[in-house]
Enzyme design. Sequence first.
Site, PDB file in Angstrom:
ATOM      1  N   GLY A  14      38.430  42.075  28.193  1.00  0.00           N
ATOM      2  CA  GLY A  14      39.852  42.007  28.559  1.00  0.00           C
ATOM      3  C   GLY A  14      40.678  41.464  27.417  1.00  0.00           C
ATOM      4  O   GLY A  14      41.547  40.613  27.598  1.00  0.00           O
ATOM      5  N   SER A  16      42.719  43.169  25.164  1.00  0.00           N
ATOM      6  CA  SER A  16      43.832  43.939  24.586  1.00  0.00           C
ATOM      7  C   SER A  16      45.119  43.128  24.559  1.00  0.00           C
ATOM      8  O   SER A  16      45.944  43.289  23.669  1.00  0.00           O
ATOM      9  CB  SER A  16      44.044  45.243  25.382  1.00  0.00           C
ATOM     10  N   VAL A  66      34.575  46.879  32.633  1.00  0.00           N
ATOM     11  CA  VAL A  66      33.456  45.930  32.754  1.00  0.00           C
ATOM     12  C   VAL A  66      32.817  45.936  34.133  1.00  0.00           C
ATOM     13  O   VAL A  66      31.684  45.483  34.298  1.00  0.00           O
ATOM     14  CB  VAL A  66      33.871  44.466  32.402  1.00  0.00           C
ATOM     15  N   ASN A  91      36.412  37.349  30.081  1.00  0.00           N
ATOM     16  CA  ASN A  91      37.825  37.070  30.351  1.00  0.00           C
ATOM     17  C   ASN A  91      38.492  38.144  31.220  1.00  0.00           C
ATOM     18  O   ASN A  91      39.495  37.862  31.878  1.00  0.00           O
ATOM     19  CB  ASN A  91      38.555  36.954  28.999  1.00  0.00           C
ATOM     20  N   TYR A 156      40.906  37.176  44.944  1.00  0.00           N
ATOM     21  CA  TYR A 156      40.873  36.612  43.580  1.00  0.00           C
ATOM     22  C   TYR A 156      40.211  35.224  43.588  1.00  0.00           C
ATOM     23  O   TYR A 156      39.375  34.906  42.731  1.00  0.00           O
ATOM     24  CB  TYR A 156      42.317  36.547  43.092  1.00  0.00           C
ATOM     25  N   ALA A 159      36.501  35.588  44.022  1.00  0.00           N
ATOM     26  CA  ALA A 159      35.872  36.078  42.790  1.00  0.00           C
ATOM     27  C   ALA A 159      35.746  34.951  41.774  1.00  0.00           C
ATOM     28  O   ALA A 159      34.688  34.756  41.161  1.00  0.00           O
ATOM     29  CB  ALA A 159      36.698  37.227  42.215  1.00  0.00           C
TER      30      ALA A 159
HETATM   31  P1  NDP Z   1      46.474  40.132  31.695  1.00  0.00           P
HETATM   32  O1  NDP Z   1      46.746  40.888  32.945  1.00  0.00           O
HETATM   33  O2  NDP Z   1      47.587  39.782  30.798  1.00  0.00           O
HETATM   34  O3  NDP Z   1      45.338  40.897  30.835  1.00  0.00           O
HETATM   35  C1  NDP Z   1      44.177  41.329  31.483  1.00  0.00           C
HETATM   36  C2  NDP Z   1      43.225  41.890  30.460  1.00  0.00           C
HETATM   37  O4  NDP Z   1      42.021  42.263  31.152  1.00  0.00           O
HETATM   38  C3  NDP Z   1      43.727  43.133  29.772  1.00  0.00           C
HETATM   39  O5  NDP Z   1      43.225  43.147  28.456  1.00  0.00           O
HETATM   40  C4  NDP Z   1      43.059  44.265  30.576  1.00  0.00           C
HETATM   41  O6  NDP Z   1      42.849  45.460  29.833  1.00  0.00           O
HETATM   42  C5  NDP Z   1      41.735  43.634  30.887  1.00  0.00           C
HETATM   43  N1  NDP Z   1      41.053  44.206  32.028  1.00  0.00           N
HETATM   44  C6  NDP Z   1      41.432  44.213  33.324  1.00  0.00           C
HETATM   45  N2  NDP Z   1      40.505  44.837  34.065  1.00  0.00           N
HETATM   46  C7  NDP Z   1      39.507  45.218  33.222  1.00  0.00           C
HETATM   47  C8  NDP Z   1      38.278  45.898  33.380  1.00  0.00           C
HETATM   48  N3  NDP Z   1      37.873  46.327  34.581  1.00  0.00           N
HETATM   49  N4  NDP Z   1      37.502  46.141  32.296  1.00  0.00           N
HETATM   50  C9  NDP Z   1      37.899  45.714  31.066  1.00  0.00           C
HETATM   51  N5  NDP Z   1      39.058  45.050  30.848  1.00  0.00           N
HETATM   52  C10 NDP Z   1      39.852  44.813  31.922  1.00  0.00           C
HETATM   53  O7  NDP Z   1      45.692  38.833  32.198  1.00  0.00           O
HETATM   54  P2  NDP Z   1      45.657  37.375  31.546  1.00  0.00           P
HETATM   55  O8  NDP Z   1      45.535  37.469  30.092  1.00  0.00           O
HETATM   56  O9  NDP Z   1      46.741  36.578  32.147  1.00  0.00           O
HETATM   57  O10 NDP Z   1      44.305  36.843  32.196  1.00  0.00           O
HETATM   58  C11 NDP Z   1      43.100  36.746  31.464  1.00  0.00           C
HETATM   59  C12 NDP Z   1      42.072  36.042  32.340  1.00  0.00           C
HETATM   60  O11 NDP Z   1      42.583  34.759  32.703  1.00  0.00           O
HETATM   61  C13 NDP Z   1      41.787  36.778  33.642  1.00  0.00           C
HETATM   62  O12 NDP Z   1      40.439  36.644  33.983  1.00  0.00           O
HETATM   63  C14 NDP Z   1      42.638  36.038  34.639  1.00  0.00           C
HETATM   64  O13 NDP Z   1      42.137  36.157  35.939  1.00  0.00           O
HETATM   65  C15 NDP Z   1      42.557  34.630  34.110  1.00  0.00           C
HETATM   66  N6  NDP Z   1      43.646  33.763  34.535  1.00  0.00           N
HETATM   67  C16 NDP Z   1      44.937  34.017  34.136  1.00  0.00           C
HETATM   68  C17 NDP Z   1      45.953  33.175  34.562  1.00  0.00           C
HETATM   69  C18 NDP Z   1      47.374  33.361  34.148  1.00  0.00           C
HETATM   70  O14 NDP Z   1      48.204  32.592  34.634  1.00  0.00           O
HETATM   71  N7  NDP Z   1      47.726  34.292  33.286  1.00  0.00           N
HETATM   72  C19 NDP Z   1      45.678  32.047  35.467  1.00  0.00           C
HETATM   73  C20 NDP Z   1      44.294  31.888  35.813  1.00  0.00           C
HETATM   74  C21 NDP Z   1      43.330  32.720  35.357  1.00  0.00           C
HETATM   75  P3  NDP Z   1      44.010  46.604  29.721  1.00  0.00           P
HETATM   76  O15 NDP Z   1      45.180  45.920  29.106  1.00  0.00           O
HETATM   77  O16 NDP Z   1      43.422  47.617  28.812  1.00  0.00           O
HETATM   78  O17 NDP Z   1      44.271  47.085  31.101  1.00  0.00           O
END
Ligand code: NDP
Length: 245
Positions: A14, A16, A66, A91, A156, A159
């Site tokens: 994740g 990007s 993933v 992530n 969520y 998970a």
């Molecule tokens: P974003 O939504 O900004 O980014 C999510 C990233 O995960 C993107 O790169 C996306 O790829 C990738 N992704 C989603 N699904 C898949 C998949 N099935 N296979 C591969 N890549 C995938 O999320 P955040 O950066 O905010 O979050 C990152 C992590 O932190 C996550 O696990 C989230 O649950 C956790 N988190 C975030 C919080 C927040 O406040 N932001 C709070 C608590 C936890 P693409 O862009 O190509 O779709």
Amino acid sequence: MTENLKNRIAFVTGGSRGIGADIAKTLARDGFDIWLNYRSNDAEARKTKEAIEKTGRQCLLLKFDVSNFKETDEAVSPLLETQTPYAVINNAGFRRDTLLIWMKEDEWKDVISVTLNGFFNITKTVLPFMLRKREGRIINIASAAAHFGVPGQSNYSAAKAGLIGATKSLAVEVAKRNVLVNAVSPGFIGTEMLEGLPMEQIIKNIPLGRVGEASDISELVAFLASDKAPYITGQVFQVNGGIGA
Ligand code: NDP
């Protein structure tokens, strides 16, 4: 770059955009070459790759879901024939918020699957190679939703709480082989993931009075992936501006 990080690889899922992209850039700053997984956003993935390459490190883009074991295996196993990541950052994650009473089966399954099957698929594929090398760091990105009730996030929360459980069990399983497994549990961090949430209300409940930045997470991840943290495993670090303190 620290000399002893030379040629180490960090595999960030994740990556990007958002927190994952920042983790990848921070680890590249610290000397890691990067395997950067993402699911769909080619433009953002390319931007992250360019930023990493500007630091002089290599970045390999790996576009796959993933939550799909076959896709994961096909993308990663050929690479493992010649290289083993030192650090894996699980992530990738996403939200499909709705109250349980309205939640559809696919909203439950998809959220669980990206976080938990994603953790399993990536870790299962890389772990044998880490164990053979007798070194490695696995860092799982959980969430405050694993620790505190958030209406609309039972999928969520389940998970992410599951991911914490898996972190602790795996840490105990692999400690003797010097593979360290920890979780970082972010609160509200300013990325696209916050879109649509009632931020005014949320900020009132954060003791530091603001959302966090991606670097608040990535600097801790970089520490846990570094030679400065050789005796930390099975732990969960909450980075949330004081929520629940
Ligand atoms: P974003 O939504 O900004 O980014 C999510 C990233 O995960 C993107 O790169 C996306 O790829 C990738 N992704 C989603 N699904 C898949 C998949 N099935 N296979 C591969 N890549 C995938 O999320 P955040 O950066 O905010 O979050 C990152 C992590 O932190 C996550 O696990 C989230 O649950 C956790 N988190 C975030 C919080 C927040 O406040 N932001 C709070 C608590 C936890 P693409 O862009 O190509 O779709």
